[in-house]
Design a protein around this motif. Structure first.
Motif, mmCIF file in Angstrom:
data_model
loop_
_atom_site.group_PDB
_atom_site.id
_atom_site.type_symbol
_atom_site.label_atom_id
_atom_site.label_comp_id
_atom_site.label_asym_id
_atom_site.label_seq_id
_atom_site.Cartn_x
_atom_site.Cartn_y
_atom_site.Cartn_z
ATOM 1 N N GLU A 302 0.902 -1.027 0.011
ATOM 2 C CA GLU A 302 0.001 0.165 -0.200
ATOM 3 C C GLU A 302 0.755 1.220 0.056
ATOM 4 O O GLU A 302 0.605 2.204 -0.756
ATOM 5 C CB GLU A 302 -0.879 0.168 1.205
ATOM 6 N N VAL A 303 1.929 1.487 0.875
ATOM 7 C CA VAL A 303 2.870 2.542 0.957
ATOM 8 C C VAL A 303 3.297 2.654 -0.477
ATOM 9 O O VAL A 303 3.675 3.453 -0.962
ATOM 10 C CB VAL A 303 3.945 2.161 1.957
ATOM 11 N N PHE A 304 4.099 1.487 -0.932
ATOM 12 C CA PHE A 304 4.536 1.510 -2.453
ATOM 13 C C PHE A 304 3.607 2.117 -3.439
ATOM 14 O O PHE A 304 4.012 3.109 -4.222
ATOM 15 C CB PHE A 304 4.898 0.155 -2.825
ATOM 16 N N ARG A 305 2.475 1.724 -3.438
ATOM 17 C CA ARG A 305 1.478 2.482 -4.305
ATOM 18 C C ARG A 305 1.129 3.721 -4.128
ATOM 19 O O ARG A 305 0.968 4.591 -4.927
ATOM 20 C CB ARG A 305 0.163 1.548 -4.638
ATOM 21 N N MET A 306 1.034 4.317 -2.915
ATOM 22 C CA MET A 306 0.793 5.456 -2.525
ATOM 23 C C MET A 306 2.072 6.415 -2.905
ATOM 24 O O MET A 306 1.809 7.484 -3.218
ATOM 25 C CB MET A 306 0.598 5.439 -0.918
ATOM 26 N N LEU A 307 3.239 6.125 -3.103
ATOM 27 C CA LEU A 307 4.311 6.754 -3.011
ATOM 28 C C LEU A 307 4.977 6.827 -4.621
ATOM 29 O O LEU A 307 5.607 7.896 -5.210
ATOM 30 C CB LEU A 307 5.475 6.472 -2.253
ATOM 31 N N THR A 308 4.310 5.891 -5.349
ATOM 32 C CA THR A 308 4.845 5.786 -6.737
ATOM 33 C C THR A 308 3.706 5.855 -7.686
ATOM 34 O O THR A 308 2.753 5.460 -7.745
ATOM 35 C CB THR A 308 5.528 4.422 -7.118
ATOM 36 N N THR A 309 4.099 6.599 -8.707
ATOM 37 C CA THR A 309 3.146 6.850 -9.744
ATOM 38 C C THR A 309 3.255 6.338 -11.323
ATOM 39 O O THR A 309 2.680 6.269 -12.235
ATOM 40 C CB THR A 309 2.581 8.368 -9.707
ATOM 41 N N SER A 310 4.658 6.214 -11.500
ATOM 42 C CA SER A 310 5.541 6.195 -12.958
ATOM 43 C C SER A 310 5.051 4.822 -13.427
ATOM 44 O O SER A 310 4.828 3.579 -12.848
ATOM 45 C CB SER A 310 6.952 6.386 -12.830
ATOM 46 N N ASP A 311 4.816 4.539 -14.768
ATOM 47 C CA ASP A 311 5.001 3.461 -15.437
ATOM 48 C C ASP A 311 5.446 3.680 -16.729
ATOM 49 O O ASP A 311 5.318 4.494 -17.562
ATOM 50 C CB ASP A 311 3.276 3.222 -15.599
ATOM 51 N N VAL A 312 6.173 2.565 -17.259
ATOM 52 C CA VAL A 312 6.814 2.708 -18.484
ATOM 53 C C VAL A 312 6.168 2.931 -19.544
ATOM 54 O O VAL A 312 6.264 3.848 -20.495
ATOM 55 C CB VAL A 312 7.516 1.254 -18.835
ATOM 56 N N SER A 313 4.609 2.342 -19.584
ATOM 57 C CA SER A 313 4.046 2.827 -20.622
ATOM 58 C C SER A 313 3.332 4.164 -20.730
ATOM 59 O O SER A 313 2.777 4.644 -22.154
ATOM 60 C CB SER A 313 2.832 1.677 -20.447
ATOM 61 N N GLU A 314 3.512 5.150 -19.796
ATOM 62 C CA GLU A 314 3.093 6.216 -19.680
ATOM 63 C C GLU A 314 4.078 7.421 -19.807
ATOM 64 O O GLU A 314 3.842 8.458 -20.082
ATOM 65 C CB GLU A 314 2.507 6.642 -18.429
ATOM 66 N N ARG A 315 5.572 6.856 -20.301
ATOM 67 C CA ARG A 315 6.504 7.484 -20.389
ATOM 68 C C ARG A 315 7.248 7.669 -21.796
ATOM 69 O O ARG A 315 8.246 8.345 -21.850
ATOM 70 C CB ARG A 315 7.608 7.278 -19.197
ATOM 71 N N GLY A 316 6.614 7.158 -22.767
ATOM 72 C CA GLY A 316 7.151 7.420 -24.024
ATOM 73 C C GLY A 316 8.103 6.459 -24.470
ATOM 74 O O GLY A 316 8.572 5.858 -23.829
ATOM 75 N N ALA A 317 8.380 6.866 -25.579
ATOM 76 C CA ALA A 317 9.556 5.677 -26.449
ATOM 77 C C ALA A 317 10.935 5.773 -25.605
ATOM 78 O O ALA A 317 11.642 4.910 -25.523
ATOM 79 C CB ALA A 317 9.780 5.932 -27.694
#
Length: 325
Positions: A302-317
């Protein structure tokens, strides 16, 4: 033993690592956590000297990785992602080659090889081509080469990836055993591994540090810290619920069916409140037939999800320049 100051790595316009600063002391096992594409593998490659930083400084056992790279790498054991090796070689031949590269030959080299083989449990496949081995055994060959020269610093990217539960247990035990006189960084996405072997956890997101502390300190940031779960039969649960709801300072109660039972998880507005004592006392005074009763330390996921938002698919080529897990 490891010191990182204002570390930055850019690939064109994409910033993979953005101003990281931390240190790791002898006796520490640092769990290096973050979502896919957060910059974990890029950071580890810069620590080991396989990738030059855009700016910032890394030192290993006092050696500057930029200007004293060979001296720094002599202090390091590195298990990279995927455990790359020469597939046509056998583990015996490969480890002998690594020993020679590390300057270990003759009786000294054989002793180092035998120790690494025993620690990684490779005896049954020593003379089998590496390309024919299972993913788990390939991973263990990679582990053996990392510890072959008994380095004071270990950098390991997903050390238990591909291992079965028994092998994971053995490798975790080995890491804990080695940690007394080494500084160890392990990148992992298995949060139970952090609880099992790490004395400290550092979480990064989009190349930046978002948390650093012991597993217990991070778990205490969870809404589940000191939450209490109490279980009843389906018949008794409805009678107990109103009294649980009447406890002062309860922020919410979750209802969880468990087989033929019904469990309630109670959350206090004050997470440091020892709610377990109050719930236990209430259950005893009412003579409830309690089927389960326990307090939670907190949930790292839960703490991990709360603190992190990045995802490779959202960050472009550009994010694809780093392959990370």
């Amino acid at each position: 033993m490891i010191n990182i100051s204002d570390l930055v790595k850019r690939f064109g316009a994409f910033t993979a690592v953005d101003g990281l600063s931390f240190s790791v002391e002898k006796g520490e096992v640092l769990g290096f956590l973050g979502p896919n594409g957060a910059g974990k593998s890029t950071t580890m490659r810069m620590i080991t000297g396989f990738l030059a930083p855009t700016s910032g400084q890394v030192s290993v056992c006092g050696y500057d990785v930029a200007t004293q790279v060979l001296e720094a790498q002599r202090q390091l054991g590195y298990l990279p992602e995927g455990a790359p090796a020469y597939g046509e070689m056998t583990p015996r031949g490969y480890l002998k080659f690594i020993a020679e590269v590390r300057g270990l030959s003759g009786a000294e080299g054989q002793k180092a090889l035998d120790r690494a083989v025993e620690q990684a449990h490779l005896g049954s496949v020593l003379d089998q081509p590496i390309e024919t081995l299972s993913k788990g055994f390939k991973r263990r060959v990679g582990l053996a080469q990392a510890i072959l020269h008994n380095p004071p610093v270990l950098i390991m990217d997903e050390p238990t990836d591909g291992l079965d539960p028994n092998q994971k247990h053995a490798v975790r035990g080995l890491i804990k055993e080695m940690s007394a006189d080494k500084a160890i960084i392990i990148s992992t996405h298995i949060l139970e591994e952090v609880d099992a072997i790490c004395s400290r956890a550092l979480i990064i997101d989009r190349g930046r540090q978002v948390a650093d502390g012991t597993p217990g300190e991070l778990a205490a940031r969870s809404s589940y810290h000191n939450a209490v779960t109490i279980g009843f039969t389906q018949d008794e649960a409805p009678r107990a619920l109103p009294e649980l709801q009447s406890l002062a300072g309860i922020s919410r109660i979750d209802e969880i069916p468990e087989g033929g039972e019904l469990h309630y998880t109670l959350f206090a507005a004050d997470k440091e409140r020892l709610l377990i004592e109050e719930v236990s006392g209430l259950a005893q005074s009412r003579g409830w037939n309690v089927r389960a009763l326990y307090a939670e330390e907190g949930r790292l996921d839960e703490v991990f999800r709360m603190l992190t938002t990045s995802d490779v698919s959202e960050r472009g080529a550009d994010a694809k320049v780093e392959v990370s897990t």
